[in-house]
Design a protein around this motif. Structure first.
Motif, PDB file in Angstrom:
ATOM      1  N   LYS A 166      11.442 -24.358  24.264  1.00  0.00           N
ATOM      2  CA  LYS A 166      10.679 -23.351  25.249  1.00  0.00           C
ATOM      3  C   LYS A 166       9.444 -24.146  26.084  1.00  0.00           C
ATOM      4  O   LYS A 166       8.904 -23.676  26.684  1.00  0.00           O
ATOM      5  N   THR A 176      14.542 -28.218  18.795  1.00  0.00           N
ATOM      6  CA  THR A 176      14.299 -27.001  18.229  1.00  0.00           C
ATOM      7  C   THR A 176      14.222 -25.945  19.193  1.00  0.00           C
ATOM      8  O   THR A 176      14.053 -25.944  20.102  1.00  0.00           O
ATOM      9  N   ASN A 177      14.505 -24.878  18.388  1.00  0.00           N
ATOM     10  CA  ASN A 177      14.431 -23.528  19.255  1.00  0.00           C
ATOM     11  C   ASN A 177      13.041 -23.228  20.181  1.00  0.00           C
ATOM     12  O   ASN A 177      13.102 -23.026  20.894  1.00  0.00           O
ATOM     13  N   ALA A 178      12.133 -23.550  19.146  1.00  0.00           N
ATOM     14  CA  ALA A 178      10.820 -23.516  19.683  1.00  0.00           C
ATOM     15  C   ALA A 178      10.447 -24.711  20.783  1.00  0.00           C
ATOM     16  O   ALA A 178       9.734 -24.461  21.554  1.00  0.00           O
ATOM     17  N   GLY A 179      11.022 -25.746  20.358  1.00  0.00           N
ATOM     18  CA  GLY A 179      10.642 -26.909  21.343  1.00  0.00           C
ATOM     19  C   GLY A 179      11.379 -26.796  22.863  1.00  0.00           C
ATOM     20  O   GLY A 179      10.715 -27.298  23.771  1.00  0.00           O
ATOM     21  N   ARG A 216      16.553 -27.798   8.855  1.00  0.00           N
ATOM     22  CA  ARG A 216      15.658 -27.843  10.124  1.00  0.00           C
ATOM     23  C   ARG A 216      17.021 -28.574  10.925  1.00  0.00           C
ATOM     24  O   ARG A 216      17.755 -29.383  10.782  1.00  0.00           O
ATOM     25  N   ASP A 272      11.340 -32.683  17.857  1.00  0.00           N
ATOM     26  CA  ASP A 272      10.880 -31.336  18.101  1.00  0.00           C
ATOM     27  C   ASP A 272      11.415 -31.012  19.405  1.00  0.00           C
ATOM     28  O   ASP A 272      11.452 -29.693  19.590  1.00  0.00           O
ATOM     29  N   HIS A 313       4.983 -32.754  25.271  1.00  0.00           N
ATOM     30  CA  HIS A 313       5.348 -32.054  24.174  1.00  0.00           C
ATOM     31  C   HIS A 313       6.097 -32.609  23.298  1.00  0.00           C
ATOM     32  O   HIS A 313       6.554 -32.013  22.059  1.00  0.00           O
ATOM     33  N   PRO A 366      12.404 -20.918  14.008  1.00  0.00           N
ATOM     34  CA  PRO A 366      11.654 -21.905  15.337  1.00  0.00           C
ATOM     35  C   PRO A 366      11.919 -23.247  15.236  1.00  0.00           C
ATOM     36  O   PRO A 366      12.350 -24.040  16.040  1.00  0.00           O
ATOM     37  N   ASN A 367      12.458 -23.864  13.864  1.00  0.00           N
ATOM     38  CA  ASN A 367      13.155 -25.149  13.810  1.00  0.00           C
ATOM     39  C   ASN A 367      14.547 -25.556  13.753  1.00  0.00           C
ATOM     40  O   ASN A 367      15.036 -26.486  13.503  1.00  0.00           O
TER      41      ASN A 367
END
Length: 381
Positions: free
Chosen positions: A203, A198-201, A37, A195, A152, A45-46
């Protein structure tokens, strides 16, 4: 169908072992390809690959030095330790010395490795209530870019400490989740808002602004180095000693594997496939005379002469009185007198003397043999 020989079975077993080991090694290699991670090499995503690429677009110099030992490069200004795996006290001491020279350490994460690194700086975890979400900015340092939205950013762990030299930058449920403090000429930024990196975070609204604000807190701007050393990306250029050679070098690992296979083969060679066969001398039956002689020798050593004489005494009375139904438990003199009334040819004196001699205690071995022979003649009459 002809059964397989021992050697053929052993060969098949070794081949199967090699196949199983090869499949296991391939599976492990595929598992190792899945980065931890917040690794800057991971596009999951993480992962944190998007953060590294974004920093390059922002004109940050991103370094990717692969180290043999964990010592932050001297020409690096910002060290990003994102969810490190099991940093040791010695490694954290090296990072602290680097910070004292003017570097900025950004330590972010919620895993055990991050929390153990936080304990090095005397910060300890406090678990939050996941049903509540009250993360907010706690200091004006996080206002560039302005109006950072922490909706978020939902950490699961907060930090507490007895130190009084740190600044709380962000809180959640009233507890610190992002702090900063000075060490020598440098600065440490410690947080659990993992979070957001991270790659997803990245966004989600507010997370990019939060990351930029954290980077802006660095004492000086310059090269950034992602700590992949604690994600398993370590250099193996130096191999010192046989132990390091066997562990790090491919040839050394191959030698270990060969030794393991040879050991298994030797182990199987010594394995028993049935009950042990007794030796011929172990299954040879002894003669009856040997058993009689053995029992006699044991009785002789135990000194059972009186018991033997008593046996002959009882046998004489049983044998001679059996025809006339005489009780052998009668007194010897009464027994002899009664027997003489039925058998006129009986030598009363000789029989009575023999019975008395058989009842003697502490007789010698020679006398015992003589009496036994005489008693046998009376029994056979």
């Amino acid at each position: 169908m002809r059964s397989l020989s021992h050697e053929v079975k052993l060969g098949i077993g070794i081949v199967l072992l090699l196949v199983i080991t090869t499949v296991f090694a391939a599976t492990q290699q595929r598992a190792q390809a899945q980065y931890p991670r917040l690794s800057s090499l991971s596009a999951a995503p993480n992962g944190a690959l998007a953060l590294k690429m974004w920093l390059r677009e922002l004109r940050y110099e991103v370094r990717e030095d692969v180290l043999v030992d964990f010592v932050p490069p001297e020409d690096v200004v910002i060290l990003l330790m994102l969810e490190p795996l099991f940093p040791t006290e010695r490694e954290m001491r090296a990072a602290e010395r680097w910070v004292e020279q003017g570097g900025t350490l950004i330590l972010i994460g919620e895993n055990y490795g991050t929390l153990s690194a936080a304990e090095y700086f005397d910060f300890y975890p406090v678990f939050l209530d996941m049903e509540e979400d009250t993360s907010k900015v706690a200091a004006p340092l996080l206002l560039s870019p302005a109006q950072v939205n922490l909706t978020h950013a939902r950490p699961q762990v907060a930090l507490e400490s007895e130190r009084n030299d740190y600044v709380t930058l962000a809180t959640s449920q009233g507890k610190a989740v992002l702090v900063a403090f000075e060490i020598g000429k440098g600065r440490v930024i410690l947080g659990t808002l993992s979070d957001s990196f991270t790659n997803a975070g990245l966004k989600l609204t507010g997370n990019p602004e939060l990351v930029l604000n954290i980077l802006a807190l660095a004492r000086t701007q310059g090269a950034v180095w992602f700590d992949e050393w604690h994600h398993g990306v370590q250099g193996g250029g130096q191999v010192i000693g046989p132990a390091a050679f066997l562990q790090r070098n491919a040839v050394g690992r191959a030698l270990l594997f060969v030794v393991f296979v040879v050991f298994i083969a030797l182990f199987l060679q010594g394995r028993s496939f049935g009950r042990p066969l007794p030796l011929p001398q172990e299954i040879k039956r002894r003669g009856s005379l040997e058993h009689v002689t053995g029992i006699a020798n044991l009785s002789r050593r135990a000194g059972h002469r009186s018991a033997v004489m008593q046996y002959y005494h009882d046998q004489i009375k049983r044998r001679l009185g059996h025809r006339y139904r005489l009780d052998p438990s009668m007194d010897d003199e009464q027994y002899v007198n009664t027997l003489a009334t039925y058998n006129s040819s009986l030598d009363e004196k000789a029989l009575l003397a023999l019975l008395k001699r058989l009842k003697k205690q502490d007789i010698s071995e020679a006398e015992m043999v003589h009496l036994a022979a005489e008693a046998a003649r009376w029994i056979d009459t």
